[in-house]
Write a protein that holds these residues in place. Structure first.
Motif: not given
Length: 102
Positions: A82, A85-89, A91-92, A94
């Motif tokens: 996590r 990936n910069g703690f992104r949550e 979304g979908q 690309k």
């Protein structure tokens, strides 16, 4: 010489163990050990209900047994991925362009 109440020696051994039927400790909700003292309301092993886990530097082996990494680490084992990936949550993902189309 006949044993009477006056001259009988009351020992701490076999006969005394038969009288021990009261429980001073029960299972702790945090560590699961039978170390929670009912009258005190404190666990002798982990220190519950204190916010901090009970640990002493004179008990190095005990610290080793219950330190981070001895359990499942349900939260910690996903952290490196996590973080990467910069703690992104949410979304979908690309769309990836097809390689070698042109």
């Amino acid at each position: 010489f006949f044993p009477t109440r006056a001259n009988m020696v009351v020992g701490k051994g076999t006969a005394a163990f038969g009288k021990k039927h009261n429980k001073s400790h029960t299972i702790c909700r945090r560590c699961g050990r039978t170390s929670y003292h009912i009258q005190k309301g404190v666990c002798g092993a982990c220190g519950y209900p204190s916010a901090h886990m009970r640990s002493y530097n004179w008990a190095t082996k005990a610290q080793r047994r219950r330190t981070t990494g001895t359990g499942r680490c349900r939260y910690l084992k996903t952290l490196p991925r996590r973080f990467k990936n910069g703690f992104r949550e949410g979304g979908q993902a690309k769309r990836q362009k097809k390689a070698g189309a042109a």
